[in-house]
Design a protein around this motif. Structure first.
Motif, PDB file in Angstrom:
ATOM      1  N   ASP A  86       0.807  -1.226   0.000  1.00  0.00           N
ATOM      2  CA  ASP A  86       0.000   0.000   0.000  1.00  0.00           C
ATOM      3  C   ASP A  86       0.839   1.274   0.000  1.00  0.00           C
ATOM      4  N   GLU A  87       2.131   1.159  -0.271  1.00  0.00           N
ATOM      5  CA  GLU A  87       2.950   2.365  -0.364  1.00  0.00           C
ATOM      6  C   GLU A  87       2.713   3.096  -1.683  1.00  0.00           C
ATOM      7  N   ALA A  88       2.436   2.340  -2.748  1.00  0.00           N
ATOM      8  CA  ALA A  88       2.276   2.942  -4.070  1.00  0.00           C
ATOM      9  C   ALA A  88       1.154   3.974  -4.134  1.00  0.00           C
ATOM     10  N   PRO A  89      -0.058   3.693  -3.613  1.00  0.00           N
ATOM     11  CA  PRO A  89      -1.115   4.708  -3.703  1.00  0.00           C
ATOM     12  C   PRO A  89      -0.728   6.035  -3.055  1.00  0.00           C
ATOM     13  N   HIS A  90      -0.030   5.979  -1.940  1.00  0.00           N
ATOM     14  CA  HIS A  90       0.406   7.204  -1.263  1.00  0.00           C
ATOM     15  C   HIS A  90       1.391   7.972  -2.140  1.00  0.00           C
ATOM     16  N   LEU A  91       2.344   7.280  -2.737  1.00  0.00           N
ATOM     17  CA  LEU A  91       3.330   7.935  -3.587  1.00  0.00           C
ATOM     18  C   LEU A  91       2.693   8.487  -4.859  1.00  0.00           C
ATOM     19  N   LEU A  92       1.754   7.744  -5.421  1.00  0.00           N
ATOM     20  CA  LEU A  92       1.079   8.224  -6.632  1.00  0.00           C
ATOM     21  C   LEU A  92       0.211   9.447  -6.330  1.00  0.00           C
ATOM     22  N   HIS A  93      -0.345   9.498  -5.140  1.00  0.00           N
ATOM     23  CA  HIS A  93      -1.087  10.695  -4.737  1.00  0.00           C
ATOM     24  C   HIS A  93      -0.153  11.902  -4.669  1.00  0.00           C
ATOM     25  N   GLN A  94       1.037  11.703  -4.097  1.00  0.00           N
ATOM     26  CA  GLN A  94       2.019  12.786  -4.046  1.00  0.00           C
ATOM     27  C   GLN A  94       2.469  13.179  -5.447  1.00  0.00           C
ATOM     28  N   ARG A  95       2.602  12.185  -6.298  1.00  0.00           N
ATOM     29  CA  ARG A  95       2.968  12.479  -7.698  1.00  0.00           C
ATOM     30  C   ARG A  95       1.939  13.418  -8.324  1.00  0.00           C
ATOM     31  N   ASP A  96       0.646  13.132  -8.127  1.00  0.00           N
ATOM     32  CA  ASP A  96      -0.397  13.985  -8.679  1.00  0.00           C
ATOM     33  C   ASP A  96      -0.412  15.370  -8.024  1.00  0.00           C
ATOM     34  N   GLN A  97      -0.027  15.413  -6.754  1.00  0.00           N
ATOM     35  CA  GLN A  97      -0.067  16.664  -6.006  1.00  0.00           C
ATOM     36  C   GLN A  97       1.069  17.608  -6.388  1.00  0.00           C
ATOM     37  N   TYR A  98       2.236  17.052  -6.699  1.00  0.00           N
ATOM     38  CA  TYR A  98       3.429  17.885  -6.859  1.00  0.00           C
ATOM     39  C   TYR A  98       4.033  17.876  -8.268  1.00  0.00           C
TER      40      TYR A  98
END
Length: 432
Positions: free
Chosen positions: A6-18
């Motif tokens: 479940d680390e990927a969804p968090h990182l992909l959210h940050q990718r979309d954010q930044y």
């Protein structure tokens, strides 16, 4: 249990954010490590990587020889800027590439960071040599995302968007495409018409061509077309530039794509798999043409970085030691044969194309025109990823699945990829 689940969804959210939406990430995957033709994401899932950084990793992820060369160079010098002081890896790489491209003819090489930089500087060199300004490129070609690179690129979307006005004095002409009925004769006739109606040959500094179009759909220029192009450019004093950024370094079954047609271009652009994953590009060409710009006309702060040059020398040594060009020929045949077997079963696989280990399949609608089907292509790519295979699309209509697996891929990995692809196709295509 894997602690990284479940680390990927968090990182992909940050990718979309930044990270801005303008840079697309083809797969919702966050890679943690890779080796050879395999990669593992942050959640520990394994993938067969048949993208290779979009043709950058012909030698595979983290090849031990490249890693060792970079580590050794790192302990000596990382960066000095060749415009300030010279260093041995740059000079040695220029020497070796000059012989690889030019053989016994006098050639020189200059290095940059990205493929687009190499293309832009090739045009500068050609203009300096000819004292002309016009450039001819081909529909469907891709030559980078800078302003001139985008202008040279023969596709409107997504590259041109509203980024204009574009660079002047750039003209486009059809590229041969046997599947879509564009023959060598038709393409040559269109080129001659362009010269007769839009720009006189005496104003043309360069014609730039990919021996096999990359983003345009893995279309190979026929031998007779390349030879006619060479004859035409010699007749009119036009510099012939072969963009080998994706086709170079064994991808097509020879070290460079132009070698299939028995011609010698004036300038060759290289990048991608040149340095095994490190950012490095270059222009290699006839010494008399390369020397046309005056001192100070070429350069770039990071161009020919010492680490990247050391990596490139290791890449070249590894190609010879491991016979990777010949290996790519064999692997390309294995993959193409497997895709043609799938084509015999699924009527929406309109065409399978292969030049060495540069392999693609074009997906079309089940209609009389074999209309391009971009939506279907994306469905296949998504299903393949679900099965553990990473591939991406190309083509003017984005309906071509392209395969750029490393030349170090094993027979078993090719077979595994074909099996995953078969399952993916079964989910979305119509069987014959």
């Amino acid at each position: 249990m894997n602690s990284k689940v479940d680390e990927a969804p968090h990182l992909l959210h940050q990718r979309d954010q930044y990270v801005p939406r303008g840079i697309v990430t083809a797969h919702p995957v966050v890679i943690d490590r890779a080796q050879g033709a395999e990669a593992w994401d942050v959640d520990g899932r394994r993938y067969l990587d048949f993208v290779g950084g979009i043709g950058v990793l012909n030698i595979g992820h983290n090849h031990p020889s490249v890693v060792a060369a970079v580590q050794a160079q790192l302990a000596r010098i990382t960066h000095a800027c060749f415009q300030v002081v010279a260093y041995q890896p740059y000079i040695e790489l220029a020497k070796r590439l000059s012989h690889m491209v030019g053989g016994d003819q006098a050639h020189k090489a200059v290095f940059f960071t990205s493929g687009a930089e190499a293309v832009e500087n090739a045009i500068k060199i050609a203009r300096a040599h000819t004292k002309r300004s016009a450039v001819i490129a081909f529909r469907g070609g891709f030559h980078g995302r800078t302003l001139l690179g985008t202008t040279l690129t023969g596709m409107s979307q997504p590259y041109k968007q509203n980024f204009g006005p574009f660079a002047p004095e750039v003209f486009h002409t059809p590229y041969p495409d046997a599947y879509r009925g564009v023959s060598t004769e038709m393409a040559l006739a269109a080129l001659h018409e362009l010269l007769a109606t839009q720009v006189a040959a005496e104003r043309v500094a360069a014609i730039i061509i990919e021996p096999v179009q990359g983003d345009g759909g893995f279309l190979a220029a026929p031998v007779e077309f390349m030879q006619a192009l060479r004859s035409l450019t010699e007749q009119h004093g036009i510099v012939l530039i072969c963009d080998e950024i994706q086709t170079g370094f064994g991808r097509t079954g020879k070290m460079f794509g132009f070698q299939h047609s028995g011609i010698q271009p004036d300038l060759v652009t290289v990048a991608k798999s040149l340095a095994g994953g490190l950012p490095l590009s270059g222009v290699v060409g006839r010494a008399a043409i390369m020397d046309a710009p005056l001192p100070g006309g070429l350069g770039g702060t990071y161009g020919g970085n010492a680490l990247a040059c050391a990596a490139a020398l290791a890449v070249i040594d590894t190609y010879a030691r491991e016979g990777l060009v010949e290996r790519g020929q064999r692997l390309g045949q294995r993959l193409a044969d497997g895709l043609r077997a799938l084509q015999a079963r699924y009527r929406q696989i309109g065409d399978v194309r292969a030049t060495g280990f540069m392999v693609a399949m074009e997906l079309v609608k089940d209609d009389a025109l074999a209309s391009p089907d971009a939506d279907l292509t994306q469905q296949v790519i998504d299903q393949a990823r679900a099965g553990g295979l990473l591939v991406i699309k190309c083509g003017v209509h984005r309906n071509v699945v392209r395969f750029l697996a490393p030349l170090v891929t094993t027979d078993a990995q090719v077979d595994e990829a074909l099996s995953i692809l078969d399952t993916a196709l079964a989910c979305v295509l119509i069987k014959k």
